[in-house]
Design a protein around this motif. Structure first.
Motif, PDB file in Angstrom:
ATOM      1  N   ASP A 107      31.348  43.155  40.107  1.00 57.22           N
ATOM      2  CA  ASP A 107      31.964  43.244  37.996  1.00 57.22           C
ATOM      3  C   ASP A 107      33.250  42.046  38.573  1.00 57.22           C
ATOM      4  O   ASP A 107      33.440  41.022  38.313  1.00 57.22           O
ATOM      5  CB  ASP A 107      32.270  43.749  37.920  1.00 57.22           C
ATOM      6  N   ALA A 108      33.951  43.163  39.616  1.00 60.31           N
ATOM      7  CA  ALA A 108      35.463  42.043  40.505  1.00 60.31           C
ATOM      8  C   ALA A 108      35.436  40.923  41.109  1.00 60.31           C
ATOM      9  O   ALA A 108      36.224  39.786  40.675  1.00 60.31           O
ATOM     10  CB  ALA A 108      35.587  43.352  41.188  1.00 60.31           C
ATOM     11  N   PHE A 109      33.755  40.716  41.105  1.00 61.70           N
ATOM     12  CA  PHE A 109      33.413  39.218  42.191  1.00 61.70           C
ATOM     13  C   PHE A 109      33.598  38.310  40.967  1.00 61.70           C
ATOM     14  O   PHE A 109      34.096  37.454  40.984  1.00 61.70           O
ATOM     15  CB  PHE A 109      32.182  39.232  43.149  1.00 61.70           C
ATOM     16  N   VAL A 110      32.577  38.661  40.213  1.00 61.89           N
ATOM     17  CA  VAL A 110      32.477  37.478  39.482  1.00 61.89           C
ATOM     18  C   VAL A 110      33.478  37.218  38.673  1.00 61.89           C
ATOM     19  O   VAL A 110      34.001  36.072  37.775  1.00 61.89           O
ATOM     20  CB  VAL A 110      31.191  37.931  38.580  1.00 61.89           C
ATOM     21  N   PRO A 148      33.012  27.960  46.364  1.00 62.50           N
ATOM     22  CA  PRO A 148      33.070  28.335  47.598  1.00 62.50           C
ATOM     23  C   PRO A 148      33.200  29.347  48.435  1.00 62.50           C
ATOM     24  O   PRO A 148      32.887  29.388  49.065  1.00 62.50           O
ATOM     25  CB  PRO A 148      34.176  27.076  48.042  1.00 62.50           C
ATOM     26  N   LEU A 149      32.779  30.510  47.691  1.00 61.66           N
ATOM     27  CA  LEU A 149      32.116  31.844  48.382  1.00 61.66           C
ATOM     28  C   LEU A 149      31.219  32.317  47.780  1.00 61.66           C
ATOM     29  O   LEU A 149      30.739  32.394  46.929  1.00 61.66           O
ATOM     30  CB  LEU A 149      33.189  32.845  48.332  1.00 61.66           C
ATOM     31  N   CYS A 150      30.485  32.717  48.926  1.00 63.19           N
ATOM     32  CA  CYS A 150      29.170  33.470  48.316  1.00 63.19           C
ATOM     33  C   CYS A 150      29.092  35.336  48.491  1.00 63.19           C
ATOM     34  O   CYS A 150      29.633  35.698  49.705  1.00 63.19           O
ATOM     35  CB  CYS A 150      27.431  33.018  48.952  1.00 63.19           C
ATOM     36  N   LEU A 151      29.002  35.932  47.574  1.00 64.55           N
ATOM     37  CA  LEU A 151      28.730  37.303  48.200  1.00 64.55           C
ATOM     38  C   LEU A 151      27.641  37.640  48.479  1.00 64.55           C
ATOM     39  O   LEU A 151      26.863  37.648  48.066  1.00 64.55           O
ATOM     40  CB  LEU A 151      29.421  38.309  46.499  1.00 64.55           C
ATOM     41  N   GLY A 152      27.424  37.892  49.525  1.00 60.54           N
ATOM     42  CA  GLY A 152      26.471  39.139  50.283  1.00 60.54           C
ATOM     43  C   GLY A 152      25.793  40.762  49.842  1.00 60.54           C
ATOM     44  O   GLY A 152      26.242  41.216  49.332  1.00 60.54           O
ATOM     45  N   LEU A 196      38.484  39.035  49.539  1.00 63.91           N
ATOM     46  CA  LEU A 196      36.876  37.499  49.600  1.00 63.91           C
ATOM     47  C   LEU A 196      37.443  36.646  49.106  1.00 63.91           C
ATOM     48  O   LEU A 196      37.395  35.449  49.449  1.00 63.91           O
ATOM     49  CB  LEU A 196      35.447  38.676  49.953  1.00 63.91           C
ATOM     50  N   LEU A 197      38.398  37.206  47.884  1.00 64.21           N
ATOM     51  CA  LEU A 197      38.430  36.541  47.250  1.00 64.21           C
ATOM     52  C   LEU A 197      39.406  34.857  46.527  1.00 64.21           C
ATOM     53  O   LEU A 197      38.960  33.321  47.345  1.00 64.21           O
ATOM     54  CB  LEU A 197      38.212  36.767  45.619  1.00 64.21           C
ATOM     55  N   GLU A 227      37.791  47.608  46.395  1.00 61.82           N
ATOM     56  CA  GLU A 227      38.951  47.279  47.329  1.00 61.82           C
ATOM     57  C   GLU A 227      38.972  46.135  48.283  1.00 61.82           C
ATOM     58  O   GLU A 227      39.709  45.165  48.784  1.00 61.82           O
ATOM     59  CB  GLU A 227      39.517  48.069  47.786  1.00 61.82           C
ATOM     60  N   GLN A 228      37.736  45.254  48.894  1.00 64.80           N
ATOM     61  CA  GLN A 228      37.165  44.295  49.867  1.00 64.80           C
ATOM     62  C   GLN A 228      37.113  43.178  49.101  1.00 64.80           C
ATOM     63  O   GLN A 228      36.923  42.318  49.936  1.00 64.80           O
ATOM     64  CB  GLN A 228      35.985  44.853  50.532  1.00 64.80           C
TER      65      GLN A 228
END
Length: 312
Positions: free
Chosen positions: A33-36, A11-15, A288-289, A283-284
């Motif tokens: 990498d950090a997002f996935v 339930p979050l999409c990286l722009g 978000l996650l 760092e941001q």
């Protein structure tokens, strides 16, 4: 996980609008990498990103993402969404233009099939049946899995749905409007939210953090500065800062960043599947996650809904 037609997404999409702009290739790959690795699996971009930067021609973000996908291989390959119709050279929804743009996006991304392909804006000069038919053909050809509509009015979304049904063509499965705590009316007061719920359309809002305004990094005493200053000025009213004040207060209560709270509120709105938020540094990514797991109480949601009522 949430569902957009056959796609399973967190339930979050990286722009990806910042990739190749305020986040260079190396930074973008670290962010991805950090997002996935942190549990995200949905990335959004467009063929026009970032044509507004001097020296850029569009497609920069797709190239960055494509290079990252190639380097990473099949490990946790995220759902990829991109968009068409706003590229300065290839603008609009003429079927011939759509084919050129689709081929370019697939080449830059290194994908045979794009998971979700949005019409980035409406085109009143092309009959709806023509371009909806083109998207339908893309699906039958295996070039895309699904398509969606971005920046379309509620009335035009209804028209597209009617044409698709009447002509026996594939219908859109997702909407991408601007929607956040300081920009609510477009979705809530136009009937879009109700239409999305009734027709099972996933709402995937952009500018979920109001171009960074809802992160709390701006204050009343200084004019906004930086690459997004012009956009942020639109939100930086006393009513806007009142919303930020409550985000800061709730963030302190919950032990999270204001951005996390803003995304959690949006994620909990009816029909919203995955807010889009971007990061210019690794760092941001964590704040978000954190919004994936944060569940605001009814009282906390209502508090934010009330303080942002001027924007509804």
């Amino acid at each position: 996980m949430r569902t957009i037609a056959t796609l399973k997404v967190a339930p979050l999409c990286l722009g990806g609008n910042v990739f190749g702009w305020t986040a260079d290739r190396d930074s973008a790959e670290r962010i991805l990498d950090a997002f996935v690795d942190g549990g995200g699996n949905f990335v959004d971009t467009a063929d026009v990103y970032s044509a507004w930067v001097p020296g850029h021609t569009g497609g920069e973000s797709e190239r960055v993402i494509g290079g990252w996908l190639q380097r990473r291989g099949s490990a946790k390959r995220p759902v990829i969404a991109t968009k068409v119709a706003k590229h300065p050279i290839h603008r609009g929804l003429r079927p011939a233009n759509l084919k050129i743009c689709l081929d370019g996006s697939r080449r830059r991304l290194g994908l045979d099939t794009i998971d979700l392909y949005y019409a980035h804006e409406d085109d009143l000069h092309v009959p709806v049946a023509e371009w909806v038919g083109a998207f339908d053909q893309m699906i039958r050809d295996g070039a895309i899995r699904h398509y969606g509509l971005s920046n379309f009015s509620t009335e035009r979304i209804s028209e597209v749905l009617t044409v698709a049904e009447t002509e026996g063509l594939a219908a859109p499965v997702a909407l991408q409007p601007e929607y956040n705590l300081v920009h609510r009316a477009e979705v809530e007061s136009s009937g879009m939210a109700e239409l999305a719920t009734d027709r099972h359309l996933a709402v995937v809002p952009y500018f979920s953090l109001a171009a960074g305004f809802l992160t709390g990094k701006y204050n009343r005493d200084e004019p906004p500065r930086g690459p997004r200053a012009a956009r942020v000025k639109h939100y930086a009213s006393e009513a806007g800062f009142a919303v930020v004040d409550v985000l800061n207060e709730l963030g302190e209560e919950l032990g999270v960043e204001p951005a996390t709270v803003a995304l959690a509120w949006l994620r909990q709105q009816p029909s919203v599947i995955a807010p889009i938020a971007s990061a210019s540094s690794v760092e941001q990514v964590a704040p978000l996650l954190a919004a994936i797991e944060l569940k605001l109480s009814r009282a906390q949601v209502n508090r934010l809904t009330k303080v942002s009522a001027a924007f509804a």
